[in-house]
Scaffold this active site. Structure first.
Site, short mmCIF file in Angstrom:
data_model
loop_
_atom_site.label_atom_id
_atom_site.label_comp_id
_atom_site.label_asym_id
_atom_site.label_seq_id
_atom_site.Cartn_x
_atom_site.Cartn_y
_atom_site.Cartn_z
N LYS A 217 -3.48 9.39 -4.90
CA LYS A 217 -2.16 9.83 -5.24
C LYS A 217 -1.73 8.94 -6.54
CE LYS A 217 -0.81 6.70 -1.58
NZ LYS A 217 -0.37 6.41 -0.12
N TYR B 260 14.46 -14.82 -24.79
CA TYR B 260 15.90 -14.63 -24.17
C TYR B 260 16.35 -15.67 -23.20
CZ TYR B 260 15.69 -9.67 -25.89
OH TYR B 260 15.55 -8.52 -26.66
C1 LIG Z 1 -1.55 5.72 0.61
C2 LIG Z 1 -1.77 6.06 1.83
C3 LIG Z 1 -3.23 5.62 2.33
C4 LIG Z 1 -4.18 5.00 1.40
O1 LIG Z 1 -3.55 3.73 1.65
P1 LIG Z 1 -4.52 2.19 1.11
O2 LIG Z 1 -3.84 1.22 1.58
O3 LIG Z 1 -4.18 2.38 -0.52
O4 LIG Z 1 -5.98 2.45 1.36
C5 LIG Z 1 -3.79 6.28 3.31
N1 LIG Z 1 -2.86 7.19 4.19
C6 LIG Z 1 -1.85 7.53 3.87
C7 LIG Z 1 -0.91 8.25 4.95
C8 LIG Z 1 -1.13 7.02 2.63
O5 LIG Z 1 0.05 7.10 2.49
#
Ligand SMILES: *Cc1c(COP(=O)(O)O)cnc(C)c1O
Length: 379
Positions: free
Chosen positions: A40, A260
């Site tokens: 994702k 800054y």
């Molecule tokens: C993002 C996600 C994962 C992966 O999680 P990691 O901690 O990056 O391994 C797995 N299952 C769901 C439902 C997620 O939202």
């Protein structure tokens, strides 16, 4: 290994060979469960094209994304032989696009379940789906009672082909928490009523919990990118390297302010370098006066606030001729991990990784060769 031209101010190098090695490591860890990959958010910000290709070549056939648009981007990369599951499920009105492409939506609520079943009836087609059960995180998923009601509904079978029954752990990265086994217990109690459906509980952290948590399918994300989800997760290879160019070098006198707000005032003569890396590049503003860049194993501490396009480091630790304007310093790599930066910034490695901006020139290492990657603007 030096990346090819064109010239750039900063570069993000993604080692796809290391991603493949991490996939094999995780697959071995969870076998006989099947190992999928969560890609994702543009593969955690690293670029879906190169990464999904590397995972496909490594044997991955189960891909997870968060949104429909990500699934659409992924399909031509992984082809029709792979399953693409959409973790956030269906947006209202997206049923036709999801069904046409053969994506597997995760049905997270009674509303999503009803919409997908309704679409299946109206299209007179049996549609694939995954069902998420909320076993205690209170984020996404049907309540155990709602899932049991669905299990007892004889019409469901004719409308939906359930590909996966899943839940997500709230404390998987804290192996000692009782919440983990409690969530697993609730999940198994519901799953018993869906006897033939494959089960999935483990994200990266879950893959390093005991075998019962691996079920039939694991869904690691962050571990593929080389970040250890728990202290005990050994054998993962680092994947990212981030370098940025020195724009200017100067000496300042005692009493001179830097950046800054003039937050830093020199108390002795100081040799500084201004580096092309700022908060618009994903280097968190919270690293002002904290954290460091590195050069050949020498730590070069950040001085003053982080600007949008630059930051300033103290290079007094290097010999006068060791570095010059136009040279690169290391922000992420062998001297400084994502976890190191996250700790200094008061956040988690996921946040640093997904925040690395679009301005870096991007390169991928594949089969030991470095090539320019398509994602990102070559800046
Ligand atoms: C993002 C996600 C994962 C992966 O999680 P990691 O901690 O990056 O391994 C797995 N299952 C769901 C439902 C997620 O939202």
């Amino acid at each position: 290994m030096e990346p090819p031209a064109p010239p750039h101010s900063s570069r993000l190098i993604v080692n796809c060979d290391a991603i493949a090695a991490n996939f094999h490591r995780l697959s071995k860890r969870v076998t006989p469960a099947e190992c999928g990959a969560v890609v994702k958010a543009d593969a955690y910000g690293l670029g879906i094209d190169a990464i999904a290709t590397a995972l496909l070549d490594a044997g991955c056939r189960l891909f997870f994304v968060a949104r429909l648009c990500e699934a659409q981007r992924l399909r031509p990369i992984v082809g029709s032989g792979s399953e693409i599951t959409i973790l956030n499920g269906l947006d209202p009105g997206s049923e036709a696009a999801c069904a046409e492409a053969g994506f597997v939506p995760v049905l997270n609520s009674a509303t999503q379940l009803a919409a997908w079943r309704g679409y299946a009836r109206s299209a007179a087609r049996r549609l694939p789906a995954a069902l998420q059960i909320d076993t205690g995180m209170s984020r996404l998923g049907l309540s155990p009672d709602a899932a049991l009601a669905a299990a007892g509904d004889p019409a469901l079978e004719s409308e939906l082909e359930l590909k996966l029954l899943m839940t997500h752990l709230a404390c998987g990265d804290e192996p000692a928490r009782a919440a983990n086994s409690e969530q697993l217990r609730r999940f198994e109690a519901v799953a018993a009523h869906f006897s033939a459906v494959p089960r999935s509980v483990a994200n990266s952290a879950g893959a390093f919990l005991p075998r019962d948590f691996h079920c039939d399918v694991a869904r690691p994300g962050i571990a593929l990118f080389g970040v250890a989800p728990v202290a005990a997760a050994e054998g993962l290879q680092p994947v990212v390297r981030l370098d940025a160019r020195i724009l200017q070098i100067r000496m300042i006198e005692p009493g001179t302010g830097v950046g800054y707000g003039l937050d830093h005032i020199a108390i002795a003569p100081q040799r500084l370098a201004t580096v092309a890396m700022g908060y618009a590049d994903g280097w968190p503003r919270s690293l002002g006066g904290k954290g460091a860049a590195w050069h050949r194993g020498v730590r070069l501490p950040v001085v003053g606030r982080i600007s949008m396009d630059s930051l300033t480091i103290d290079i007094g630790g290097l010999a006068g001729d060791a570095i010059a304007e136009g040279d690169f310093v290391e922000l992420l790599g062998p001297s400084q991990s994502l976890e190191d930066v996250a700790r200094d910034a008061g956040t988690i490695a996921y946040d640093i990784l997904t925040g690395l901006g679009p301005r870096h020139a991007r390169f991928a290492i594949e089969n030991g060769q470095m090539r320019a990657a398509h994602e990102g603007a070559a800046a």
